[in-house]
Design a protein around this motif. Structure first.
Motif, PDB file in Angstrom:
ATOM      1  N   UNK A 184      -3.630   4.756 -15.298  1.00 35.38           N
ATOM      2  CA  UNK A 184      -3.842   6.095 -14.748  1.00 35.38           C
ATOM      3  C   UNK A 184      -4.136   7.102 -15.859  1.00 35.38           C
ATOM      4  N   UNK A 219       0.826  -1.217   0.000  1.00 33.28           N
ATOM      5  CA  UNK A 219       0.000   0.000   0.000  1.00 33.28           C
ATOM      6  C   UNK A 219       0.853   1.258   0.000  1.00 33.28           C
ATOM      7  N   UNK A 229      -6.341   7.427 -17.881  1.00 37.24           N
ATOM      8  CA  UNK A 229      -7.110   7.043 -19.065  1.00 37.24           C
ATOM      9  C   UNK A 229      -8.460   7.718 -18.926  1.00 37.24           C
ATOM     10  N   UNK A 232       1.013   3.992  -3.215  1.00 40.31           N
ATOM     11  CA  UNK A 232       0.783   5.432  -3.064  1.00 40.31           C
ATOM     12  C   UNK A 232       2.045   6.216  -3.408  1.00 40.31           C
ATOM     13  N   UNK A 239     -13.836   4.820 -12.268  1.00 38.68           N
ATOM     14  CA  UNK A 239     -13.746   6.278 -12.240  1.00 38.68           C
ATOM     15  C   UNK A 239     -12.489   6.870 -11.616  1.00 38.68           C
ATOM     16  N   UNK A 297      -2.241   9.403   1.419  1.00 41.37           N
ATOM     17  CA  UNK A 297      -3.408   9.393   0.528  1.00 41.37           C
ATOM     18  C   UNK A 297      -4.711   9.310   1.325  1.00 41.37           C
ATOM     19  N   UNK A 354      -6.832  10.637 -11.599  1.00 34.61           N
ATOM     20  CA  UNK A 354      -5.450  10.467 -11.143  1.00 34.61           C
ATOM     21  C   UNK A 354      -5.332   9.770  -9.811  1.00 34.61           C
ATOM     22  N   UNK A 355      -6.314   8.939  -9.495  1.00 36.26           N
ATOM     23  CA  UNK A 355      -6.243   8.167  -8.262  1.00 36.26           C
ATOM     24  C   UNK A 355      -5.970   6.705  -8.552  1.00 36.26           C
ATOM     25  N   UNK A 356      -5.692   5.965  -7.491  1.00 38.77           N
ATOM     26  CA  UNK A 356      -5.378   4.542  -7.621  1.00 38.77           C
ATOM     27  C   UNK A 356      -6.583   3.721  -7.171  1.00 38.77           C
ATOM     28  N   UNK A 357      -7.069   2.849  -8.044  1.00 35.47           N
ATOM     29  CA  UNK A 357      -8.101   1.883  -7.652  1.00 35.47           C
ATOM     30  C   UNK A 357      -7.537   0.510  -7.966  1.00 35.47           C
ATOM     31  N   UNK A 358      -7.413  -0.291  -6.925  1.00 44.53           N
ATOM     32  CA  UNK A 358      -6.618  -1.505  -7.067  1.00 44.53           C
ATOM     33  C   UNK A 358      -7.391  -2.714  -6.545  1.00 44.53           C
ATOM     34  N   UNK A 418      -1.253   3.099   2.216  1.00 40.27           N
ATOM     35  CA  UNK A 418      -1.354   4.286   1.352  1.00 40.27           C
ATOM     36  C   UNK A 418      -1.697   5.526   2.171  1.00 40.27           C
ATOM     37  N   UNK A 426      -8.230   9.381  -3.019  1.00 38.57           N
ATOM     38  CA  UNK A 426      -7.146   9.162  -3.994  1.00 38.57           C
ATOM     39  C   UNK A 426      -6.780   7.700  -4.153  1.00 38.57           C
ATOM     40  N   UNK A 427      -7.264   6.866  -3.238  1.00 42.41           N
ATOM     41  CA  UNK A 427      -6.809   5.479  -3.227  1.00 42.41           C
ATOM     42  C   UNK A 427      -7.940   4.581  -2.773  1.00 42.41           C
ATOM     43  N   UNK A 476      -9.142   6.145 -11.551  1.00 40.95           N
ATOM     44  CA  UNK A 476      -7.927   6.421 -12.341  1.00 40.95           C
ATOM     45  C   UNK A 476      -8.046   7.666 -13.221  1.00 40.95           C
ATOM     46  N   UNK A 477      -9.246   7.947 -13.715  1.00 39.53           N
ATOM     47  CA  UNK A 477      -9.406   9.119 -14.578  1.00 39.53           C
ATOM     48  C   UNK A 477      -9.253  10.408 -13.775  1.00 39.53           C
ATOM     49  N   UNK A 529       1.129   0.669 -13.979  1.00 35.99           N
ATOM     50  CA  UNK A 529      -0.187   1.262 -13.671  1.00 35.99           C
ATOM     51  C   UNK A 529      -0.275   2.663 -14.262  1.00 35.99           C
TER      52      UNK A 529
END
Lengths: 448, 376
Positions: A247, A79, A249, A83, B45, B74, B50-54, B69, B25-26, B47-48, A242
């Motif tokens: 990112x 994590x 997109x 980040x 939504x 974050x 500028x965040x991280x979705x994992x 994170x 953001x995460x 990533x568009x 990533x």
């Protein structure tokens, strides 16, 4: 043992480990590795696990330290690195300090970090047992290993962490004995490696291992298999990948807004159940009904249900349409039930919807279905032969709506055209066939 | 009558929208019905923005990723249901102990164990709230509509960041998965908030868990920043050094609760639907609040005098607001979709001398009639 002068270790720190324990070397080699790399302490985070080795965080003065729960250190480090690598400047190096016990309980976190190739360095201190809690054997104990929990010797072969992470795509995997002179170089290489790196470091627990087992440096050295290999070609580190692939997109723009240009004459609330077979557009029928209703200034709610496997068996959808805000969203007594198939019939019977129908409930059922008990007024129509299974639910409601006028025809037509384009003609044909049949069946005095 | 341009949204989708509004953001997720809609929407939504979705390999990892994170600075969120919450509890406690903000959307389903994935329940109230060793308060907010899902999510982020603690959005399957018309023009939200950051004055070093009064919130410095951070889930002093029971360590432990208690009044959200000379108060939340509104509407139309309280901030218990809501009523009805009246059990002491009735159900929604039959 006392730490020497270092940019990273506390001055004159007194190590809390037992006499002869390999953890002394582990700490010093980690310090040496950091010194070799000359990393700025603010760009180092030591993520420590539970166990004797986990308390080494207290010995470091300048790097960030993150002392975690048992086995989870690699997940927390993942994590942090996600980040750091994606949302920040990617300068931070997270180093997981974990024992063989922590590696057992947190094996999936290590596996996942290896699969992702995230920039985390895992330094496994393997002394073959749980030292802190009384020397219990671990999944890393060799065969015949004697511990308080294996008094007759361990009878289960040990887990091979290096082979496991290799099979998960890890590219930097090495083993060493904690006394090896080149350990600091190996650790430095692992930290520098721009991706997942794991070093298994063999140690002796002088409190619990050596008194009961024939174990010495020679035995430890014989375990080292992953040592001098050349590094294979680099896989791209996860955060880099990533950023490149995912990112920023742009979001696929889907304007699903509904313009409310029509007006429904409906006053009050109508509760409708669509029941049919998965894959036959049952939930689409209710969704489009809902859209057309909202476009006519009604409020609408929709609840779907299907078996856990989703693509087989029944498909059920409950829709409420109302001129007022819909408060209670359950359907105790339905106004309309549309049953398009045997799967649908089975489900409305099983979940009690049929039993809850009252005289004013209209049940529009496919005519080939067997007889069923129901408190409502059942109207049988040739839904499947006139409209096909996949249009049956929507066409049945649309034909019914032509008679009741709950949703203005223009709103329904517009919804059909938006969704089906030229194929909406098929629905028009269905409606034209169903409407007279339905009108003929509707009993007098049934309020619609 | 509704106006303008409308969209169809589920409560789950609106939690995701609320998270974006709050500046999340995460997000780390693991699939579970009925919470998967939040996971899907965030993957689509975030990533568009500028965040991280994992995607995590399990719920334990999902929350650990978020907490890691969060330590890096974050704003983070995850979403789950009862079976996933069971796995997350270890890390919820870690986040609480290390004072790292994280928002967890808990979309309830029928338990115990795997229970019923697509069946509604409000049976995880106590399971979720009282999951910490030591019984520390986890702020918990419950929405009852898609609009409230949006608003409550922004509020949850605000308090997670402001208090540096895990905060729960307690939704349920009906609220989460039901689709409904939503008018974006009518949405409310809390302003985006970020934890107060440490900045050194006159070269003073950063002390990870520094505070003057127990209710104060330590200033945050991220792991990876220029100020050294010492985090630990073990009992620690203000420096973050592991200690057993030094007076300072016990002070830190008390502080974890005090910082919540100090803000209890500000966190309280109880929305009253008032009626003069009401002799009955109905208390509800989540999906059952919608049912209660329907019951109250019908009761009033037949001349009954009923007051209705929608409890949005379930914890810390908004005692003052609930006591005020119950003033001058003889009878209190607490409607919630669980067997034993979980929320009723923790608020009943507030209403000494008044009659308290529970309306409860398991495996089926509470109907308006069930509530109406208790309104005398």
């Amino acid at each position: 043992m006392v730490g020497t002068e270092s940019k990273y270790l506390k001055e004159n720190a007194s190590f809390p480990f037992c006499k002869g324990c390999g953890h002394h070397h582990y700490v010093n080699y980690l310090d040496e590795a950091l010194t070799k790399l000359n990393l700025d302490p603010e760009h180092v985070c030591i993520v420590s696990d539970i166990g004797c080795i986990g308390i080494l965080d207290s010995l470091f003065s300048t790097p960030h330290t993150f002392h975690t729960t048992h086995g989870r250190s690699t997940a927390f480090a993942t994590g942090i690195e996600l980040a750091d690598g994606i949302l920040n400047d990617s300068k931070l190096k997270s180093i997981v300090v974990i024992g063989d016990g922590g590696s057992t309980i947190g094996l999936l976190h290590i596996v996942n970090a290896a699969m992702m190739n995230i920039d985390v360095t895992v330094l496994v201190a393997n002394n073959f047992l749980y030292g802190m809690t009384g020397g219990q054997h671990s999944h890393f104990s060799p065969l015949d290993f004697v511990t308080p929990t294996t008094p007759a010797g361990n009878i289960v072969p040990p887990l091979d962490i290096c082979s496991i992470v290799k099979s998960c795509g890890a590219q930097f995997v090495k083993q060493a004995v904690v006394t090896d002179k080149n350990l600091s170089s190996i650790v430095a290489e692992a930290i520098r490696y721009p991706g997942f790196a794991l070093v298994e470091i063999f140690e002796l627990c002088t409190e619990w291992a050596t008194p009961f087992n024939k174990i010495d440096g020679k035995m430890l050295s014989s375990k080292v298999q992953f040592a001098e290999e050349d590094l294979p070609a680099l896989r791209k580190e996860f955060s880099e990948l990533y950023k490149e692939k995912i990112l920023s997109v742009p979001l696929k723009k889907s304007d699903d807004g509904i313009e409310q240009k029509y007006s429904s004459p409906l006053r009050g609330t109508k509760r409708i159940v669509f029941a049919g077979t998965a894959g036959e557009k049952v939930q689409l029928a209710s969704y489009l009904t809902m859209r057309a209703a909202i476009g006519s200034k009604l409020h609408a709610t929709q609840k779907n249900d299907n078996p856990v496997t989703q693509g087989s068996g029944f498909s059920l959808s409950e829709v409420c349409l109302s001129s007022e805000e819909i408060l209670y969203t359950g359907i105790d007594v339905p106004d309309v039930v549309i049953i398009a198939s045997a799967d649908g019939l089975k489900e409305v019977r099983a979940n009690g919807i049929l039993q809850r129908c009252r005289k004013n409930s209209l049940v529009l059922a496919e005519q080939t279905l067997p007889e069923f008990e129901c408190g409502g007024t059942v109207l049988r129509l040739a839904l499947r032969s006139l409209c096909t299974g996949s249009r049956a639910s929507l066409s049945a409601f649309a034909a019914f709506n032509e008679i009741t006028g709950w949703i203005p025809r223009e709103a329904m037509n517009e919804t059909f055209e938006q969704k089906f384009k030229e194929k909406s003609a098929l629905y028009e044909k269905d409606i034209a066939s169903l409407k007279p049949a339905l009108a003929a069946l509707l009993p007098k005095g049934v309020p619609v | 009558m509704i106006q303008n341009r409308m969209v169809i949204r589920t409560g789950n989708q609106m939690i995701a929208e609320g998270a974006l509004q709050a500046g999340c953001q995460f997000f780390a997720g693991y699939p579970i019905t009925p919470a998967s809609g939040i996971y899907k929407a965030m993957i689509e939504q975030l990533p568009s923005k500028n965040g991280v979705a994992i995607s995590a390999p399990d719920e334990i990892s999902a929350l650990a990723y978020c907490v890691g994170a969060s330590a890096r600075g974050a704003k983070t969120m995850t979403a789950t249901s009862g079976p996933g919450w069971a796995l997350m509890i270890e890390t919820v406690q870690y986040a609480l102990m290390t004072e790292l903000p994280v928002v967890i959307a808990m979309v309830q389903r029928l338990g115990p164990s795997t229970g019923g994935a697509t069946q509604n329940a409000q049976g995880d109230i106590l399971f979720t709230e009282f999951c910490t060793s030591g019984g520390y308060t986890i702020p918990m907010f419950a929405p009852s509509t898609p609009q409230e899902c949006f608003e409550v999510t922004t509020i949850a982020f605000k308090w997670a960041e402001l208090l540096r603690t895990p905060v729960v959005i307690l939704s349920d399957k009906e609220v989460g998965m039901m689709a409904e018309d939503v008018n974006y023009a009518l949405l409310n939200s809390a302003p985006p908030w970020y934890r107060k950051e440490f900045s050194s004055k006159n070269g003073e070093p950063h002390i990870t868990y520094n505070f003057k009064n127990g209710g104060d919130i330590p200033f945050f410095a991220p792991v990876g920043g220029k100020d050294k951070v010492t985090m630990t889930g073990s009992a620690h002093n203000k420096q973050g050094a592991l200690q057993k029971n030094s007076p300072e360590t016990l002070e830190v432990l008390r502080h974890l609760q005090q910082k919540i208690d100090v803000h209890k009044e500000e966190m309280a959200i109880v929305r009253l639907d008032e009626q003069e000379k009401a002799d009955t108060l109905i208390i509800s939340f989540g999906i059952t609040h919608r049912t209660a509104r329907e019951a109250v509407k019908r009761a009033r139309s037949s001349g009954k005098r009923v007051r209705l309280a929608n409890v949005i901030s379930l914890f810390p218990i908004p005692s003052k607001q609930l006591i005020e809501a119950a003033s001058n009523v003889k009878r209190i009805i607490v409607a919630e979709e669980n067997m034993t009246g979980q929320y009723r059990s923790v608020i009943r002491h507030l209403f000494d001398g008044k009659e308290i009735i529970g309306v409860n159900a398991v495996g089926t929604m509470i109907s308006p009639e069930m509530i109406l039959s208790e309104i005398l």
